[in-house]
Write a protein that holds these residues in place. Structure first.
Motif, PDB file in Angstrom:
ATOM      1  N   GLY A   1       0.838  -1.194   0.000  1.00 49.39           N
ATOM      2  CA  GLY A   1       0.000   0.000   0.000  1.00 49.39           C
ATOM      3  C   GLY A   1       0.867   1.236   0.000  1.00 49.39           C
ATOM      4  N   GLY A   2       0.447   2.255  -0.752  1.00 48.14           N
ATOM      5  CA  GLY A   2       1.232   3.478  -0.796  1.00 48.14           C
ATOM      6  C   GLY A   2       0.652   4.481  -1.757  1.00 48.14           C
ATOM      7  N   ALA A   3       1.510   5.382  -2.210  1.00 48.80           N
ATOM      8  CA  ALA A   3       1.121   6.373  -3.211  1.00 48.80           C
ATOM      9  C   ALA A   3       0.940   5.661  -4.548  1.00 48.80           C
ATOM     10  CB  ALA A   3       2.190   7.460  -3.320  1.00 48.80           C
ATOM     11  N   THR A   4       0.471   6.367  -5.536  1.00 43.98           N
ATOM     12  CA  THR A   4       0.162   5.734  -6.826  1.00 43.98           C
ATOM     13  C   THR A   4       1.404   5.327  -7.621  1.00 43.98           C
ATOM     14  OG1 THR A   4      -0.023   7.907  -7.868  1.00 43.98           O
ATOM     15  CG2 THR A   4      -2.057   6.892  -7.035  1.00 43.98           C
ATOM     16  N   ASN A   5       2.594   5.611  -7.115  1.00 44.13           N
ATOM     17  CA  ASN A   5       3.812   5.216  -7.822  1.00 44.13           C
ATOM     18  C   ASN A   5       4.319   3.834  -7.410  1.00 44.13           C
ATOM     19  OD1 ASN A   5       4.686   5.924  -5.269  1.00 44.13           O
ATOM     20  ND2 ASN A   5       6.448   7.095  -5.981  1.00 44.13           N
ATOM     21  N   ILE A   6       3.573   3.093  -6.586  1.00 43.09           N
ATOM     22  CA  ILE A   6       3.997   1.736  -6.237  1.00 43.09           C
ATOM     23  C   ILE A   6       3.915   0.848  -7.472  1.00 43.09           C
ATOM     24  CG2 ILE A   6       3.353   1.956  -3.810  1.00 43.09           C
ATOM     25  CD1 ILE A   6       0.856   0.247  -4.434  1.00 43.09           C
ATOM     26  N   ASN A   7       4.715  -0.223  -7.488  1.00 41.31           N
ATOM     27  CA  ASN A   7       4.692  -1.106  -8.655  1.00 41.31           C
ATOM     28  C   ASN A   7       4.867  -2.559  -8.233  1.00 41.31           C
ATOM     29  OD1 ASN A   7       7.574  -1.781  -8.647  1.00 41.31           O
ATOM     30  ND2 ASN A   7       7.853   0.364  -9.229  1.00 41.31           N
ATOM     31  N   ALA A   8       4.698  -3.446  -9.172  1.00 43.49           N
ATOM     32  CA  ALA A   8       4.723  -4.883  -8.903  1.00 43.49           C
ATOM     33  C   ALA A   8       6.058  -5.364  -8.343  1.00 43.49           C
ATOM     34  CB  ALA A   8       4.380  -5.650 -10.179  1.00 43.49           C
ATOM     35  N   GLY A   9       7.118  -4.633  -8.598  1.00 44.40           N
ATOM     36  CA  GLY A   9       8.434  -5.035  -8.104  1.00 44.40           C
ATOM     37  C   GLY A   9       8.532  -5.071  -6.590  1.00 44.40           C
ATOM     38  N   GLY A  10       7.691  -4.314  -5.896  1.00 44.03           N
ATOM     39  CA  GLY A  10       7.757  -4.269  -4.441  1.00 44.03           C
ATOM     40  C   GLY A  10       6.775  -5.174  -3.731  1.00 44.03           C
ATOM     41  N   VAL A  11       5.925  -5.874  -4.462  1.00 40.10           N
ATOM     42  CA  VAL A  11       4.849  -6.640  -3.837  1.00 40.10           C
ATOM     43  C   VAL A  11       5.364  -7.826  -3.031  1.00 40.10           C
ATOM     44  CG1 VAL A  11       2.756  -7.991  -4.260  1.00 40.10           C
ATOM     45  CG2 VAL A  11       3.156  -5.900  -5.533  1.00 40.10           C
ATOM     46  N   ARG A  12       6.309  -8.581  -3.549  1.00 42.38           N
ATOM     47  CA  ARG A  12       6.766  -9.794  -2.867  1.00 42.38           C
ATOM     48  C   ARG A  12       7.453  -9.503  -1.533  1.00 42.38           C
ATOM     49  NH1 ARG A  12       5.801 -14.104  -6.011  1.00 42.38           N
ATOM     50  NH2 ARG A  12       5.611 -13.740  -8.241  1.00 42.38           N
ATOM     51  N   ALA A  13       7.969  -8.312  -1.342  1.00 44.18           N
ATOM     52  CA  ALA A  13       8.620  -7.946  -0.084  1.00 44.18           C
ATOM     53  C   ALA A  13       7.721  -7.081   0.802  1.00 44.18           C
ATOM     54  CB  ALA A  13       9.921  -7.204  -0.379  1.00 44.18           C
ATOM     55  N   ALA A  14       6.493  -6.848   0.386  1.00 50.22           N
ATOM     56  CA  ALA A  14       5.580  -5.952   1.101  1.00 50.22           C
ATOM     57  C   ALA A  14       5.201  -6.510   2.474  1.00 50.22           C
ATOM     58  CB  ALA A  14       4.332  -5.713   0.265  1.00 50.22           C
ATOM     59  N   THR A  15       4.949  -5.600   3.408  1.00 49.23           N
ATOM     60  CA  THR A  15       4.616  -5.996   4.781  1.00 49.23           C
ATOM     61  C   THR A  15       3.345  -5.324   5.293  1.00 49.23           C
ATOM     62  OG1 THR A  15       6.035  -4.234   5.643  1.00 49.23           O
ATOM     63  CG2 THR A  15       7.039  -6.420   5.361  1.00 49.23           C
ATOM     64  N   TYR A  16       2.457  -4.910   4.382  1.00 46.95           N
ATOM     65  CA  TYR A  16       1.238  -4.207   4.817  1.00 46.95           C
ATOM     66  C   TYR A  16       0.367  -5.095   5.704  1.00 46.95           C
ATOM     67  CZ  TYR A  16      -2.809  -1.119   4.626  1.00 46.95           C
ATOM     68  OH  TYR A  16      -3.850  -0.283   4.957  1.00 46.95           O
ATOM     69  N   ILE A  17       0.302  -6.393   5.404  1.00 47.59           N
ATOM     70  CA  ILE A  17      -0.455  -7.326   6.252  1.00 47.59           C
ATOM     71  C   ILE A  17       0.530  -8.227   6.993  1.00 47.59           C
ATOM     72  CG2 ILE A  17      -2.576  -7.304   4.869  1.00 47.59           C
ATOM     73  CD1 ILE A  17      -1.652  -9.926   3.555  1.00 47.59           C
ATOM     74  N   SER A  18       0.156  -8.617   8.212  1.00 52.40           N
ATOM     75  CA  SER A  18       1.046  -9.460   9.010  1.00 52.40           C
ATOM     76  C   SER A  18       0.819 -10.953   8.766  1.00 52.40           C
ATOM     77  CB  SER A  18       0.871  -9.143  10.495  1.00 52.40           C
ATOM     78  OG  SER A  18      -0.480  -9.347  10.873  1.00 52.40           O
ATOM     79  N   ALA A  19      -0.336 -11.310   8.229  1.00 47.91           N
ATOM     80  CA  ALA A  19      -0.656 -12.716   7.939  1.00 47.91           C
ATOM     81  C   ALA A  19      -1.479 -12.764   6.657  1.00 47.91           C
ATOM     82  CB  ALA A  19      -1.443 -13.323   9.102  1.00 47.91           C
ATOM     83  N   PRO A  20      -1.383 -13.857   5.909  1.00 47.51           N
ATOM     84  CA  PRO A  20      -2.184 -13.981   4.687  1.00 47.51           C
ATOM     85  C   PRO A  20      -3.686 -13.872   4.975  1.00 47.51           C
ATOM     86  CG  PRO A  20      -0.504 -15.680   4.753  1.00 47.51           C
ATOM     87  CD  PRO A  20      -0.508 -15.019   6.096  1.00 47.51           C
ATOM     88  N   ILE A  21      -4.411 -13.359   3.989  1.00 47.58           N
ATOM     89  CA  ILE A  21      -5.872 -13.230   4.089  1.00 47.58           C
ATOM     90  C   ILE A  21      -6.474 -14.386   3.296  1.00 47.58           C
ATOM     91  CG2 ILE A  21      -7.856 -11.778   3.551  1.00 47.58           C
ATOM     92  CD1 ILE A  21      -5.832  -9.373   3.663  1.00 47.58           C
ATOM     93  N   PRO A  22      -7.206 -15.292   3.967  1.00 46.81           N
ATOM     94  CA  PRO A  22      -7.734 -16.464   3.257  1.00 46.81           C
ATOM     95  C   PRO A  22      -8.803 -16.103   2.236  1.00 46.81           C
ATOM     96  CG  PRO A  22      -8.362 -16.512   5.587  1.00 46.81           C
ATOM     97  CD  PRO A  22      -7.528 -15.306   5.381  1.00 46.81           C
ATOM     98  N   GLY A  23      -8.795 -16.850   1.140  1.00 41.12           N
ATOM     99  CA  GLY A  23      -9.804 -16.680   0.103  1.00 41.12           C
ATOM    100  C   GLY A  23     -11.044 -17.479   0.431  1.00 41.12           C
ATOM    101  N   ASN A  24     -12.098 -17.217  -0.355  1.00 43.99           N
ATOM    102  CA  ASN A  24     -13.368 -17.918  -0.192  1.00 43.99           C
ATOM    103  C   ASN A  24     -13.847 -18.310  -1.589  1.00 43.99           C
ATOM    104  OD1 ASN A  24     -15.798 -18.929   0.645  1.00 43.99           O
ATOM    105  ND2 ASN A  24     -16.689 -16.946   1.164  1.00 43.99           N
ATOM    106  N   GLY A  25     -13.429 -19.480  -2.048  1.00 45.35           N
ATOM    107  CA  GLY A  25     -13.792 -19.912  -3.400  1.00 45.35           C
ATOM    108  C   GLY A  25     -13.058 -19.092  -4.442  1.00 45.35           C
TER     109      GLY A  25
END
Length: 167
Positions: free
Chosen positions: A81-105
């Motif tokens: 999460g951030g300003a609109t200049n964030i990109n896919a390169g930073g997603v794998r190291a992101a720490t916005y959530i502390s635990a995965p959010i489970p899906g539902n189907g």
């Protein structure tokens, strides 16, 4: 002589424009086999967005994959999460959530708030505070990117989703 020169130039132009061009992967759209869409979001152009009054604080983004894809969403593994200049390169190291959010189907819901966004980094807090302090501004665009993991382990990074905070 001019007539023959014109004909020659025309033939050369037709010859070069009639060739089949071979494009590499760098010149083509990179679309996943299983697209992720944002349910209830609006799109004018590229990035889907939702509008949220800043006084509301809480908001959510719902991601959906096609029912007929044969896959299910296991989880949102990472959130950036951030300003609109964030990109896919930073997603794998992101720490916005502390635990995965489970899906539902075939869907998963990301719930958060302006308060959580501000607390996630000093830059995000400054971004929102500057918006609140500036009486001339009526809208602030913040952005989120996600690493979505499917039930077979496949990982997809959907397009950036934006939240328009309004006063």
């Amino acid at each position: 002589m001019k007539k023959y020169t014109s004909i020659l130039f025309t033939l050369v132009a037709v010859f070069f424009s009639a060739c089949e061009k071979s494009y590499t992967e760098l010149y083509s759209d990179n679309r996943p086999a299983i697209p992720v869409t944002f349910e209830g979001a609006t799109t004018h152009g590229f990035n889907p967005f939702i509008e949220v009054p800043i006084s509301q604080d809480n908001f959510s983004l719902t991601m959906v994959i096609p029912q007929g894809s044969g896959r299910q969403i296991r989880e949102i593994s990472r959130v950036l999460g951030g300003a609109t200049n964030i990109n896919a390169g930073g997603v794998r190291a992101a720490t916005y959530i502390s635990a995965p959010i489970p899906g539902n189907g075939n869907r998963v819901v990301f719930d958060t708030s302006v308060t959580a966004f501000r607390a996630s980094s000093a830059a995000n807090n400054t971004l929102v505070q500057n918006f609140l302090n500036n009486a001339a501004l009526t809208r602030l665009e913040i952005a989120f990117m996600f690493l979505v993991t499917l039930d077979d382990g496949q990982q997809i990074i959907p397009v950036q989703a934006r939240v328009f905070l309004t006063k």
